[in-house]
Design an enzyme around this catalytic site. Structure first.
Site, PDB file in Angstrom:
ATOM      1  N   ARG A  74       0.850  -1.180   0.000  1.00  0.00           N
ATOM      2  CA  ARG A  74       0.000   0.000   0.000  1.00  0.00           C
ATOM      3  C   ARG A  74       0.888   1.233   0.000  1.00  0.00           C
ATOM      4  O   ARG A  74       1.954   1.242   0.619  1.00  0.00           O
ATOM      5  CB  ARG A  74      -0.936   0.011   1.204  1.00  0.00           C
ATOM      6  N   GLU A  79      -3.343   8.041  -4.187  1.00  0.00           N
ATOM      7  CA  GLU A  79      -3.639   7.216  -5.344  1.00  0.00           C
ATOM      8  C   GLU A  79      -5.057   7.523  -5.811  1.00  0.00           C
ATOM      9  O   GLU A  79      -5.966   7.493  -4.970  1.00  0.00           O
ATOM     10  CB  GLU A  79      -3.542   5.752  -4.924  1.00  0.00           C
ATOM     11  N   HIS A 139      -0.936   0.914  -9.999  1.00  0.00           N
ATOM     12  CA  HIS A 139      -1.655  -0.093  -9.207  1.00  0.00           C
ATOM     13  C   HIS A 139      -2.443  -1.041 -10.129  1.00  0.00           C
ATOM     14  O   HIS A 139      -3.662  -1.194  -9.983  1.00  0.00           O
ATOM     15  CB  HIS A 139      -2.602   0.595  -8.210  1.00  0.00           C
TER      16      HIS A 139
END
Lengths: 319, 319
Positions: free
Chosen positions: A228, A257, A276
Site C-alpha cells: 500500500r 492514489e 496499481h
C-alpha cells in the site's frame, strides 16, 4: 431458508459448475462490478467479490463476504460490515501476478530500460553506461506473504539472498534465507540491494519507510512498493530519489492514489511508476486463482468448516 | 626476438598479473581504446582488444588478434588482416550481460512497462489492461550460442519450452528442449510466443527475418533481436509492428545502426529499442570474462597449443 449467494467476480464455466455443485441448496445470482446494485447486495447472505462498501451498509443478512482482493482496507471502516459478518480475502490469488510484475519492474530498472525508453521517445541513440546484474543481490522483503514469496522464488533463481520481514516471527518459509521482525528493519536496510515493501494499509504500517529509512539504504539500492502506498512517506521518497540517497524506485502503488497530475513524483526520472495495475485481473490466471479460493471458502462455510484467509478486524491481516 | 603484446582492454590487476605470468618473455604494452595509435598496432605481434581495423592495415607483424567482442564483422573486410593472422573472438564473455538484458527487455514488454513509462511521462494514471505471463512460453532462439543458452536458462526457470536453431545440428545443449536447423525456421515460427534472433552478420544471415517470417508468427508473438541488425529487414519489421502482425519487438540492435533520428522505427509504440549497449563492458563482470578468455588464448598461443574461439574467415563464425 435457502441462502442467497451473490457473485460479482467473472467466473469461468468450470468454476460456475463447481460453485453450483457445492451450493445446491442455495440461490446463486451472477452479477458483475458494473451491474451490481444495493438491493442485490442487501439480499445476499454470501457475497463473492468486492462490491462497493456503501451498498453493504451494515447489512444484517450478510454472513460471509469473500473479497476478490488481497487488500481489505476498503471494508474496515465503520458502518460497513455488521459484526456478525465474516470477511475473507483472496490473499494468495495475486502472488503470481504481482510477483511477476515487480520482478519485471526490478529487472527493467537494473538494466536502465526506463531511461532507454525516455531516450527512444527523443530518437536518441545514447549509451547510458553501467548497469546492474540480476544475480547475487541481497533482497529485503518487508511483508513476506504470498506475493513476497512469489517474488522471492523468482529472485532465488538468480542467486539472491532473501531477507524476509514478518509481523510475527515463525518458521522461515522456503525461498527465504533469514526471517526477521519489523523491529529489525532499520538494522537490515544498509545490507540490501533491493528493498521491496508489500506492507498492507494498517495503523502499524503507515509511514514505515521515511527519511531515516532511505538514509539507511545503500546509495545503489532500489526501493520497490507493491503493498500500500501509505507505508511510504511520499515526500521523503521524492527527496531521497532526487538527492541520490537511493538509486531508483519501482512503485506499483503510491500515496495518494491515483497520483495527481501535478505531483512531482511523476517527473522524477529514477522513479518508475505503474498505476496499481499488477493485481486486478490483468493476468488471466488470476481469475481462476480467485474463483478457487472463493468456491472452497463457500463450501467450507456451508459445511460449517473453518474458513481460509479470515480477516482480523483488529489488524487488517488474515488471522 | 621478444614478442610484443598490446592490450587495449582495461584489465584488472589480477588479470595483468596473470598475463605477465604467462608471457614472461614478451613486452607488454597496456594502452586503451582512446590512446591506442597506428604505430603501436603496427609493432604488435599479439593484440588483445578491438583496435580500429584501419590501424591494422594488413600488418605483417600481427600474429594473433584476440578481440574483446563476440562479433567479428568489423575485421572480415579486405585489407584488414594479413592471411597469417589468427583471429579469435571473445564469444562467451557476453552471455551473461546480453542474456540478462534481453530477459529484462522481454519481461518489461510482457508487463507493458514501456507503455506505462510513456504514460508516466504524461502524468497519466491509466490502466493498460491485460498483460502476458512470464511462465509457460514457447521460446524460439535463432542462434543458440553462449548468449542464447544464457537466455534459455533464465527462461527455463519460468517453465518455458525452448526451441533452438543452429547452423549445424548437433547434440541438444542443456536448457534447450528441441534443436533444429535454419531450414526449419518458417515451420517453427507459428509455434513461438517469443522469437529471439542472435544471428551474426554473415552473408547467410542477412534478412532472415522479413515480411514472410513476421506473417508466420503469432499475433501475440514478441520478436527480439540481440544479434546483428541486418538479420532483420527493418522496413518489414516496422510494417509488421504497425499492422499488428506481431505484438511487439524488443530490439537491442537495429539496421542501420545507429538508428537515424528521422527513422520511423523510433516512434513505433510497440517497438522497444536499446542502442546496442547490452554487451560492451556495462556489466562489470564482463571485463573479467574477456580477460579470462584473452589470457588463456595468449598462453596457448605462446605454448603452441590449440586456441579457443578461432574465427573462420569463410563463415565469420568460430570454427
Amino acid at each position: 431458508m435457502r441462502k442467497k449467494i451473490l457473485t460479482v467476480v467473472p467466473m469461468s464455466d468450470t468454476y460456475k459448475e463447481k460453485l453450483e455443485g457445492i451450493a445446491k441448496d442455495c440461490d446463486i445470482t451472477y452479477s458483475s462490478y458494473e451491474d451490481v446494485n444495493r438491493e442485490m447486495v442487501q439480499e445476499a447472505n454470501i457475497i463473492i467479490g468486492n462490491v462497493p462498501a456503501w451498498m453493504i451498509g451494515m447489512s444484517g443478512r450478510l454472513e460471509l463476504l469473500q473479497l476478490n482482493s488481497s487488500g481489505t482496507d476498503a471494508y474496515m471502516g465503520v458502518n460497513i460490515l455488521n459484526r456478525k459478518t465474516i470477511l475473507t480475502s483472496a490473499t494468495g490469488a495475486y502472488g503470481k501476478a504481482v510477483g511477476e510484475h515487480m520482478f519485471a519492474m526490478l529487472l527493467s530498472i537494473q538494466k536502465k530500460l526506463h531511461v532507454y525508453r525516455d531516450n527512444q521517445n527523443r530518437c536518441d541513440w545514447s549509451d547510458e553506461g553501467q548497469v546492474l546484474s540480476l544475480t547475487g543481490n541481497k533482497v529485503l522483503i518487508a511483508g513476506v506473504g504470498n506475493i513476497g514469496l512469489s517474488f522471492a522464488r523468482m529472485m532465488k533463481a538468480f542467486d539472491s539472498h532473501i531477507i524476509g520481514i514478518k509481523r510475527r516471527i515463525g518458521e522461515c518459509p522456503e525461498g527465504v534465507d533469514e526471517l526477521h521482525t519489523m523491529e529489525e528493519l532499520d538494522d537490515l536496510l544498509p545490507k540490501a540491494d533491493v528493498v521491496l515493501s508489500i506492507l498492507p494499509n494498517t495503523p502499524a504500517t503507515r509511514n514505515v519507510f521515511g527519511r531515516q529509512q532511505f538514509k539507511k539504504m545503500k546509495k545503489s539500492a532500489i526501493f520497490m512498493n507493491a503493498g500500500r502506498g501509505n507505508a511510504v512517506n511520499t515526500e521523503d521518497l521524492c527527496n531521497a530519489l532526487i538527492a541520490g540517497d537511493i538509486y531508483a524506485a519501482g512503485l506499483e502503488v503510491t500515496d495518494p492514489e491515483p497520483l495527481p497530475q501535478e505531483h512531482r513524483l511523476w517527473n522524477i526520472k529514477n522513479a518508475v511508476i505503474t498505476p496499481h495495475v499488477s493485481g486486478d485481473f490483468h493476468l488471466p490466471q488470476t481469475l481462476d486463482f480467485i474463483a478457487d479460493i472463493a468456491v472452497e471458502n463457500v463450501r467450507r462455510y456451508l459445511n460449517g468448516e473453518e474458513l481460509c484467509h479470515v480477516v482480523d478486524f483488529q489488524t487488517g491481516y488474515c488471522k
